[in-house]
Structures are given as C-alpha cells and as structure tokens.
Enzyme design. Sequence first.
Site, PDB file in Angstrom:
ATOM      1  N   VAL A   1       0.872  -1.174   0.000  1.00 49.33           N
ATOM      2  CA  VAL A   1       0.000   0.000   0.000  1.00 49.33           C
ATOM      3  C   VAL A   1       0.905   1.218   0.000  1.00 49.33           C
ATOM      4  O   VAL A   1       2.079   1.141   0.382  1.00 49.33           O
ATOM      5  CB  VAL A   1      -0.971   0.034   1.208  1.00 49.33           C
ATOM      6  CG1 VAL A   1      -2.019  -1.068   1.090  1.00 49.33           C
ATOM      7  CG2 VAL A   1      -0.235  -0.072   2.524  1.00 49.33           C
ATOM      8  N   SER A   2       0.367   2.355  -0.426  1.00 53.06           N
ATOM      9  CA  SER A   2       1.192   3.556  -0.582  1.00 53.06           C
ATOM     10  C   SER A   2       1.382   4.344   0.700  1.00 53.06           C
ATOM     11  O   SER A   2       2.372   5.052   0.848  1.00 53.06           O
ATOM     12  CB  SER A   2       0.572   4.464  -1.647  1.00 53.06           C
ATOM     13  OG  SER A   2       0.541   3.792  -2.876  1.00 53.06           O
ATOM     14  N   THR A   3       0.431   4.250   1.634  1.00 55.12           N
ATOM     15  CA  THR A   3       0.526   5.069   2.850  1.00 55.12           C
ATOM     16  C   THR A   3       0.251   4.228   4.083  1.00 55.12           C
ATOM     17  O   THR A   3      -0.328   3.147   4.008  1.00 55.12           O
ATOM     18  CB  THR A   3      -0.492   6.224   2.832  1.00 55.12           C
ATOM     19  OG1 THR A   3      -1.811   5.675   2.886  1.00 55.12           O
ATOM     20  CG2 THR A   3      -0.342   7.090   1.588  1.00 55.12           C
TER      21      THR A   3
END
Length: 179
Positions: free
Chosen positions: A8-10
């Site tokens: 996931v990016s964050t």
Amino acid sequence: MIIGYARVSTDEQSLDSQTDALSEAGAEKVFSDRVSGSKRARPELDRMLEQLRDGDIVAVTKYDRLARSLKDLLEIVETIRGRGAGFRSLAEDIDTTTPAGRLVFHVFASIAQFERERISERTKEGLASARRRGRIGGRPPALSVAQKDEVRRMRDEEHRGIPEIARLFKVSERTVRRA
C-alpha cells in the site's frame, strides 16, 4: 512455495484485503511494504527477492502492487524469473510459469503503461488549456509584487539581512532570496 507480496502507498491504508486474498491463493509467506509503488527502494520486496528459490511463485493481488512503471515491472519480473521463480497476478489471472501467461503479462503491462502515459498527456493538455485561458495552477505567491518591492528596498536601502526580512514578512529565507 507460493510467496505473496502486498503493498500500500501510505500508513493509513490497510494491507488486510491483499494479505487475505494471497492467503486464500495458497501463499505460505507474505511480504508487505507501505511505500509508493514508484519507489524502487522497498525493503520487504528486496527481502522477498533475495529469498526466492527455484520453483517458487510470487503472487500479488494486482500487478500494480509490484510496480507502477512498465520498466520496473518488467525488471522485477525478470529478477523473479532469474531466480527460477514464476509470477502470478490474481486479479489479472496472469501466470508467467506458462508461455501464454508470459504473453498475457507483457500485453497487460504494455496496456497499463500506455494508460498511465495517456493520463499524463491528458493532464498536461488540461493544464495547458487552463493556462491559455489565464488560469494558473499551483499555490498563490507568498509575496505580492508590492511586498517583493519592499523586500528589495529593505535589503538595498536599509541593509537588512535576509533572515530578518523573512521574519518580518513571515516567509522563508528562500522566498526572500527569490524576491
């Protein structure tokens, strides 16, 4: 062995749906990162790649979890292949352990890259169109034209230092230097 990779990016995003899907697909071990796919430095991905053995299969829920650009995706999948392992993407039903799966993988990856480039082109076209109509994007300038004139006057006539001027105008020293 099927080895899963989730990303996931964050920190606010959850890996749960990806890890659940990978477990359902038979992944015995799942590596996960919380970092943008555009960043190549991903510790868990690197750790997973180092541990691959001949015959392993790397599984992801969607191939964009592995990489954002076609170049990176192809490099990572080639690294997987070089270790004697295969690649499987659950959502796109891609399995590079077969000739047909390799063909489908390259076609899908090319289409994804094409779509990202088209999105970039459309964005640039939209920004150019807005500029032609007099709209300028970005945040407003920190100092008005009059304030910039005053900054220069304070520096040249009053011989004030940049840090002092920045404090007076409540802006960064860099903003004062640019003025």
